[in-house]
Design a protein around this motif. Structure first.
Motif, short mmCIF file in Angstrom:
data_model
loop_
_atom_site.label_atom_id
_atom_site.label_comp_id
_atom_site.label_asym_id
_atom_site.label_seq_id
_atom_site.Cartn_x
_atom_site.Cartn_y
_atom_site.Cartn_z
N ASN A 183 0.56 -1.15 -0.04
CA ASN A 183 0.04 0.10 0.06
C ASN A 183 0.69 1.31 0.04
O ASN A 183 0.37 2.36 -0.27
CB ASN A 183 -0.73 0.15 1.19
N SER A 184 2.27 1.13 0.36
CA SER A 184 2.88 2.29 0.44
C SER A 184 3.62 2.79 -0.78
O SER A 184 4.74 3.52 -0.64
CB SER A 184 3.85 2.09 1.87
N ILE A 185 3.54 1.86 -1.70
CA ILE A 185 4.46 2.00 -3.17
C ILE A 185 3.58 2.71 -4.07
O ILE A 185 2.58 2.32 -4.33
CB ILE A 185 4.83 0.69 -3.69
N GLY A 186 4.28 3.83 -4.71
CA GLY A 186 3.71 4.27 -6.04
C GLY A 186 3.05 5.66 -5.78
O GLY A 186 2.06 5.53 -4.85
N VAL A 187 3.02 6.38 -6.91
CA VAL A 187 2.24 7.65 -7.03
C VAL A 187 1.19 7.39 -8.01
O VAL A 187 0.41 8.29 -8.14
CB VAL A 187 3.12 8.70 -7.01
N LEU A 188 1.45 6.50 -9.19
CA LEU A 188 0.59 6.40 -10.24
C LEU A 188 -0.66 5.36 -9.63
O LEU A 188 -0.64 4.56 -8.70
CB LEU A 188 1.27 5.57 -11.28
N PRO A 189 -1.81 5.57 -10.45
CA PRO A 189 -3.02 4.74 -10.31
C PRO A 189 -2.81 3.19 -10.62
O PRO A 189 -3.68 2.93 -11.54
CB PRO A 189 -4.11 5.69 -10.75
N ILE A 190 -1.81 2.67 -10.50
CA ILE A 190 -1.18 1.37 -10.92
C ILE A 190 -1.09 0.43 -9.84
O ILE A 190 -0.73 0.66 -8.60
CB ILE A 190 0.20 1.28 -11.60
N ARG A 191 -1.91 -0.82 -9.95
CA ARG A 191 -1.73 -1.98 -9.00
C ARG A 191 -1.22 -3.14 -9.43
O ARG A 191 -1.62 -3.56 -10.86
CB ARG A 191 -3.31 -2.11 -8.18
N LEU A 192 -0.38 -3.87 -8.88
CA LEU A 192 0.07 -5.19 -8.99
C LEU A 192 -0.99 -6.13 -8.55
O LEU A 192 -1.00 -6.23 -7.68
CB LEU A 192 1.58 -5.40 -8.47
N VAL A 193 -1.37 -7.04 -9.64
CA VAL A 193 -2.38 -7.86 -9.35
C VAL A 193 -1.93 -9.31 -9.74
O VAL A 193 -1.22 -9.55 -10.53
CB VAL A 193 -3.64 -7.34 -9.75
N ALA A 194 -2.51 -10.24 -8.96
CA ALA A 194 -2.64 -11.62 -9.39
C ALA A 194 -4.01 -12.10 -9.97
O ALA A 194 -4.83 -11.93 -9.29
CB ALA A 194 -2.02 -12.56 -8.26
N PRO A 195 -4.04 -12.59 -11.31
CA PRO A 195 -5.59 -12.83 -11.59
C PRO A 195 -6.06 -14.35 -10.80
O PRO A 195 -5.03 -14.85 -10.63
CB PRO A 195 -5.39 -13.06 -13.05
N ILE A 196 -7.24 -14.40 -10.80
CA ILE A 196 -7.98 -15.39 -10.03
C ILE A 196 -8.65 -16.42 -11.27
O ILE A 196 -9.41 -15.84 -12.25
CB ILE A 196 -8.79 -15.07 -8.99
N THR A 197 -8.50 -17.58 -11.36
CA THR A 197 -9.31 -18.34 -12.33
C THR A 197 -9.92 -19.45 -11.55
O THR A 197 -9.57 -19.75 -10.34
CB THR A 197 -8.39 -18.73 -13.22
#
Length: 114
Positions: free
Chosen positions: A33-47
């Motif tokens: 939650n403390s990383i980044g200033v851009l509206p980008i999130r690192l995600v893992a997809p769920i299948t």
């Protein structure tokens, strides 16, 4: 949009190429939650869970419950981590437990051979 680590969101992953996981589907947010200033999130997809995933270190099984908002046995695919703009996020479904988040991070660590 306030999107936090450990939350499960329905997102639009299209367009994709080749074997990349596609469609509108759930993802779990894995970045700090403390990383980044851009509206980008690192995600893992769920299948959807498949029994042949059992031997894969990169698939983390998730059982549906009221906290995570899933409706069927699923797998977090940590081999397909992806940075996505929050404009792709449609709605929050729920969140994973701290123990499940640890299992996801262990799988990510195995994938990158940390």
């Amino acid at each position: 949009m306030n999107v936090k680590r450990g939350e499960i969101w329905l997102v639009n992953l299209n367009p994709t190429l080749g074997a990349e996981i596609q469609k509108t589907r759930p993802v779990v947010v894995v970045n700090s939650n403390s990383i980044g200033v851009l509206p980008i999130r690192l995600v893992a997809p769920i299948t959807e869970w498949k029994d042949y995933f059992l031997g894969n270190i990169w698939h983390v099984k998730l059982e549906p419950n009221s906290a995570n908002g899933l409706t069927k046995p699923s797998a977090v695919d940590t081999l397909q981590l992806r940075g996505i703009d929050t404009l792709r996020f449609i709605r929050k479904l729920g969140e994973v437990s701290p123990q499940m988040m640890k299992a996801i991070i262990v799988a990510i660590t195995a994938v990158i051979q940390y």
